[in-house]
Scaffold this active site. Structure first.
Site, PDB file in Angstrom:
ATOM      1  N   GLU A  95      90.155  34.749  13.474  1.00 32.81           N
ATOM      2  CA  GLU A  95      89.271  34.008  12.578  1.00 32.81           C
ATOM      3  C   GLU A  95      87.825  34.084  13.096  1.00 32.81           C
ATOM      4  O   GLU A  95      87.590  34.011  14.317  1.00 32.81           O
ATOM      5  CB  GLU A  95      89.708  32.539  12.566  1.00 32.81           C
ATOM      6  CG  GLU A  95      88.914  31.671  11.624  1.00 32.81           C
ATOM      7  CD  GLU A  95      89.258  30.180  11.755  1.00 32.81           C
ATOM      8  OE1 GLU A  95      89.610  29.732  12.856  1.00 32.81           O
ATOM      9  OE2 GLU A  95      89.167  29.477  10.741  1.00 32.81           O
ATOM     10  N   LYS A 198      91.443  29.706   3.448  1.00 35.72           N
ATOM     11  CA  LYS A 198      91.877  28.661   4.374  1.00 35.72           C
ATOM     12  C   LYS A 198      91.821  27.267   3.740  1.00 35.72           C
ATOM     13  O   LYS A 198      90.806  26.877   3.167  1.00 35.72           O
ATOM     14  CB  LYS A 198      90.980  28.686   5.612  1.00 35.72           C
ATOM     15  CG  LYS A 198      91.352  27.692   6.695  1.00 35.72           C
ATOM     16  CD  LYS A 198      90.346  27.778   7.838  1.00 35.72           C
ATOM     17  CE  LYS A 198      90.725  26.888   9.002  1.00 35.72           C
ATOM     18  NZ  LYS A 198      89.677  26.916  10.041  1.00 35.72           N
ATOM     19  N   CYS A 231      94.189  29.214  11.625  1.00 34.08           N
ATOM     20  CA  CYS A 231      93.793  28.190  12.598  1.00 34.08           C
ATOM     21  C   CYS A 231      94.376  26.793  12.313  1.00 34.08           C
ATOM     22  O   CYS A 231      95.566  26.593  12.434  1.00 34.08           O
ATOM     23  CB  CYS A 231      92.269  28.155  12.714  1.00 34.08           C
ATOM     24  SG  CYS A 231      91.707  27.497  14.302  1.00 34.08           S
TER      25      CYS A 231
END
Ligand SMILES: *[C@@H]1O[C@H](CO)[C@@H](O)[C@H](O)[C@H]1NC(C)=O
Ligand SMILES: *[C@@H]1O[C@H](CO)[C@@H](O)[C@H](O)[C@H]1NC(C)=O
Ligand SMILES: *[C@@H]1O[C@H](CO)[C@@H](O)[C@H](O)[C@H]1NC(C)=O
Length: 516
Positions: A95, A198, A231
């Site tokens: 990321e 995300k 993440c």
């Protein structure tokens, strides 16, 4: 220092269940591809030391942004060649690995590209670079996949114009900015096969939370289906655990993860998730001393191939390559995590303490900002328990190699974690205390000499419990999941430690109790 995870804001937005949009290349129940899967495949993840923009809050021209992005893309190209030489079929980059961190909405604008929805349009940026303007990054990544015969997974910033007409939500500047994973496949082409925005942002002011939660998967001929998460997503029900419950068994995880012992070091939680959710995880992290980021790996429920830089190591990238068996969807229609596993002849571990035995005094000490209730391990071996309210943890242990100079404690916490993210936890943790003082228990420790055999158990309000065992200098040891029962008891056992114990954790996530 505070954050356990970079790459995610929590402004009360992250946990919302929004509208569910399922994006998939075939229906969820489709396991048809799995019949022809080869017995193994080779995966690679690259821990990248990102070339940073020294002034990320200052807007730049597209050409300046491209000069910066190319510095990182050139590293990606070199690593793709190395990975391909080692037989890799899929390569994952971390990321924020292309642009870095700390942008504002306006300063990131020049870095963003429109990433079309691969469900709506079939586009090969390498073959057809002119179809969408300003898509140089996608062109580069697509040609990389094609040149090296790899699936390439990268994380980049994307932009989507919106109008706000007819009352639909749209930021005032008329654009959505998304933290986006893109996947290009090879098959002699470079087609964009998946795009994931995300969901659980982490203090990323440059990006927006998608209006609709996405569960994005793609299918490969060598290993079947993979799901995409990024993440902070790994700590939440949506979309991660929902995908597990829909039968996704292999996850790709670009991350920019700030390490925080004793509970959330990068490799520790990567392994814990793989074991606890019974899935494969391909995790690529950033490498940065300043941001305390390192720790990448390739995990199956029974194996881990990983890299974790030690203090003083040069700040440089690292390629991890591993051969894995494809994990097929379980034949069962039950959510994976509800499939209970009972060892033959196993009876539940419960320790009955003899009369007159007095519990060692408990005390409270903060571990990663949460008030844990601890008891000290009283001697070279024995049994003890500790409770936080009605949530209890048990430990049976025997020192195998010790100077008795190191102090260990068993801790329990049940409640909502509120620093840098709000989420509900039930945690049992056996930790080495930083010093002789009880209140040093829960602080970060990296080295230990004491080896012990132990059984650690908790009775949880959730079936989502992620176990880990970490020993001296960031060495993972494989926890043996002895038992999980229908009423929430989870037991791990560990023996023959290869190095001194830093921490052993049962990290329970009570998703259903998360604040909304
Ligand atoms: C981003 O900003 C934070 C403080 O706002 C700082 O601690 C951190 O070092 C910055 N990171 C980078 C990569 O500039
Ligand atoms: C994990 O998955 C494997 C199949 O890949 C299955 O045999 C095993 O029972 C599962 N374990 C648990 C604890 O669900
Ligand atoms: C015990 O202490 C000695 C001297 O401090 C050290 O050399 C040795 O490695 C220690 N062993 C263990 C198991 O702690």
């Amino acid at each position: 220092m505070l954050a356990a995870v970079v790459g995610s804001v929590f402004l009360g937005l992250g946990c919302r269940t929004g509208l569910l949009v399922i994006i998939t290349l075939c229906s969820w129940t489709c396991g048809a591809h799995s019949h022809h899967l080869p017995s193994s495949y080779v995966a690679a993840v690259y821990e990248h030391c990102v070339a940073l923009n020294p002034e990320p809050r200052v807007p730049v021209s597209r050409s300046a942004a491209l000069r910066h992005l190319r510095q990182n893309l050139q590293v990606y190209s070199k690593q793709a060649a190395r990975a391909a030489l080692q037989g890799a079929q899929i390569l994952v980059f971390p990321e924020d690995g292309l642009q870095g961190f700390n942008f504002t909405r306006s300063s990131i604008a020049a870095y963003l590209e429109v990433v079309p929805d691969p469900q709506q349009e079939s586009w090969n940026p390498c073959e057809d670079p002119q179809r969408h303007p300003n898509t140089e990054v996608q062109h580069w990544l697509s040609c990389l996949a094609r040149r090296h015969g790899l699936y390439v997974v990268a994380n980049m910033g994307s932009v989507q114009p919106c109008s706000g007409d007819s009352g639909s939500p749209c930021p005032p500047d008329g654009h959505w900015h998304f933290n986006t994973n893109v996947v290009y496949r090879f098959m002699n082409d470079g087609l964009l096969v998946a795009r994931y925005h995300k969901q659980n942002l982490y203090f990323e002011e440059a990006f927006d939370t998608p209006q609709h939660m996405e569960m994005v998967t793609f299918d490969t001929p060598f290993a079947g289906r993979f799901g995409l998460i990024t993440c902070f997503d790994i700590l939440f029900q949506q979309p991660t655990v929902s995908m597990v419950e829909k039968g996704v068994r292999q996850f790709i995880f670009p991350t920019a993860w700030m390490n925080q012992l004793p509970l959330l070091d990068a490799i520790q939680f990567q392994q814990a998730f793989s074991v606890g959710a019974n899935v494969t995880l391909l995790a690529a992290n950033i490498r940065s001393d300043e941001l305390i980021m390192t720790g990448s790996g390739i995990y199956s429920p029974s194996s881990a191939m990983y890299h974790h830089a030690q203090r003083g190591d040069p700040e440089e990238g690292w390629l991890v390559v591993a051969t894995l068996r494809p994990l097929e969807p379980l034949p069962d229609t039950l959510p994976v995590s509800q499939v209970m596993h009972k060892e033959q002849g196993y009876t539940e571990v419960r320790w009955y303490l003899s009369e007159g035995w007095r519990a060692p005094p408990s005390f409270t000490s903060c571990m990663m900002h949460d008030p844990f209730t601890f008891v000290l391990l009283p001697g070279p071996g024995g049994q003890l328990s500790v409770c936080d309210g009605s949530f209890c943890c048990w430990l049976q242990y025997q020192y195998m190699d010790s100077n008795f100079t190191e102090v260990y404690a068993l801790g329990a916490f049940a409640g909502t974690h509120t620093v840098n993210g709000h989420y509900s936890l039930q945690v049992c943790a056996l930790v080495k205390c930083a010093g002789a003082d009880a209140h040093s228990c829960g602080q970060e420790v990296v080295e230990a000499q004491t080896k012990m055999d132990f059984v650690l158990e908790g009775t949880f309000n959730t079936k989502h419990v992620y176990p880990s065992v970490l020993s001296s200098q960031y060495t993972l040891e494989q926890p043996t999941l002895l038992h999980t029962s229908a009423h929430g008891t989870v037991t791990i056992a560990h023996s023959h430690m290869r190095a001194g114990l830093i921490t052993a954790v049962l990290y329970g996530r009570t998703y259903h109790m998360d604040p909304h």
